[in-house]
Enzyme design. Sequence first.
Site, PDB file in Angstrom:
ATOM      1  N   HIS A  46       0.831  -1.205   0.000  1.00  0.00           N
ATOM      2  CA  HIS A  46       0.000   0.000   0.000  1.00  0.00           C
ATOM      3  C   HIS A  46       0.867   1.258   0.000  1.00  0.00           C
ATOM      4  CE1 HIS A  46      -4.174  -1.406   0.546  1.00  0.00           C
ATOM      5  NE2 HIS A  46      -3.515  -2.525   0.774  1.00  0.00           N
ATOM      6  N   PRO A  47       0.396   2.293  -0.691  1.00  0.00           N
ATOM      7  CA  PRO A  47       1.150   3.557  -0.711  1.00  0.00           C
ATOM      8  C   PRO A  47       0.860   4.382   0.540  1.00  0.00           C
ATOM      9  CG  PRO A  47      -0.850   3.801  -1.985  1.00  0.00           C
ATOM     10  CD  PRO A  47      -0.804   2.352  -1.540  1.00  0.00           C
ATOM     11  N   SER A  88      -6.136   3.462  -5.969  1.00  0.00           N
ATOM     12  CA  SER A  88      -5.632   4.299  -4.870  1.00  0.00           C
ATOM     13  C   SER A  88      -5.754   5.781  -5.196  1.00  0.00           C
ATOM     14  CB  SER A  88      -4.168   3.964  -4.557  1.00  0.00           C
ATOM     15  OG  SER A  88      -4.084   2.736  -3.887  1.00  0.00           O
ATOM     16  N   GLU A  98      -9.355   6.775  -4.672  1.00  0.00           N
ATOM     17  CA  GLU A  98      -9.722   6.771  -3.251  1.00  0.00           C
ATOM     18  C   GLU A  98      -9.117   7.970  -2.527  1.00  0.00           C
ATOM     19  OE1 GLU A  98      -9.900   1.912  -3.365  1.00  0.00           O
ATOM     20  OE2 GLU A  98      -8.154   2.901  -2.475  1.00  0.00           O
ATOM     21  N   MET A 155      -5.751   3.054   5.731  1.00  0.00           N
ATOM     22  CA  MET A 155      -7.108   3.371   6.168  1.00  0.00           C
ATOM     23  C   MET A 155      -8.006   3.416   4.943  1.00  0.00           C
ATOM     24  SD  MET A 155      -8.315   6.719   8.293  1.00  0.00           S
ATOM     25  CE  MET A 155     -10.033   7.004   8.671  1.00  0.00           C
ATOM     26  N   VAL A 188     -10.229   5.218   3.156  1.00  0.00           N
ATOM     27  CA  VAL A 188     -10.499   6.659   3.245  1.00  0.00           C
ATOM     28  C   VAL A 188     -11.796   7.084   2.565  1.00  0.00           C
ATOM     29  CG1 VAL A 188      -8.059   7.247   3.519  1.00  0.00           C
ATOM     30  CG2 VAL A 188      -9.077   7.213   1.220  1.00  0.00           C
TER      31      VAL A 188
END
Length: 172
Positions: free
Chosen positions: A73-74, A90, A93, A127, A129
């Site tokens: 994940h970034p 991502s 999001e 998280m 988001v």
Amino acid sequence: MEKCFRQRPRDLDRTAFVATFGRVYEQSPWIAEILFKRGLDASHDSLEGLAHALYSIVEESGETLQMALLRAHPDLAGKLAVAGGLTLESRGEQAGAGLDQCSPVEFQRFQELNAAYGACFGFPFIMAVKGKSRAEILAAFEQRLHNDPATEFRTALDQVHRIAYLRLRDLC
């Protein structure tokens, strides 16, 4: 069982299945690969059934693969986002949560928290988001920095599952 996906997952060949569902868990097509190899049936044609099957593979995979999944994940509002290197999912999001519109002060705070969190836990802060504001995300970030490593590992993994579920739901 309510029809969800355009094509029933069990009717897809390996290439199409992995191309469609291999992006649900960030940079981790291995999860969809394993599910396909195990075999698909009618239970996998629903959102809940497919989500549960993918969840189970992650939960059974062991700590080493789970850590690799977390590390895939970034950072939120991180350097990869600025450089345009996020996955399509991502990027959407983070933009949906306004992380692409941080003020300089907010951006700096995200950088500080990303560094502190990574140093503390060895993986990025994760998280789901979607539907959250920058203030809510920053507050959660600051609170979770106080978790012990085992609690935070579980919390991050639960958030990964939440992200995957939301991505699957978007595919419906």
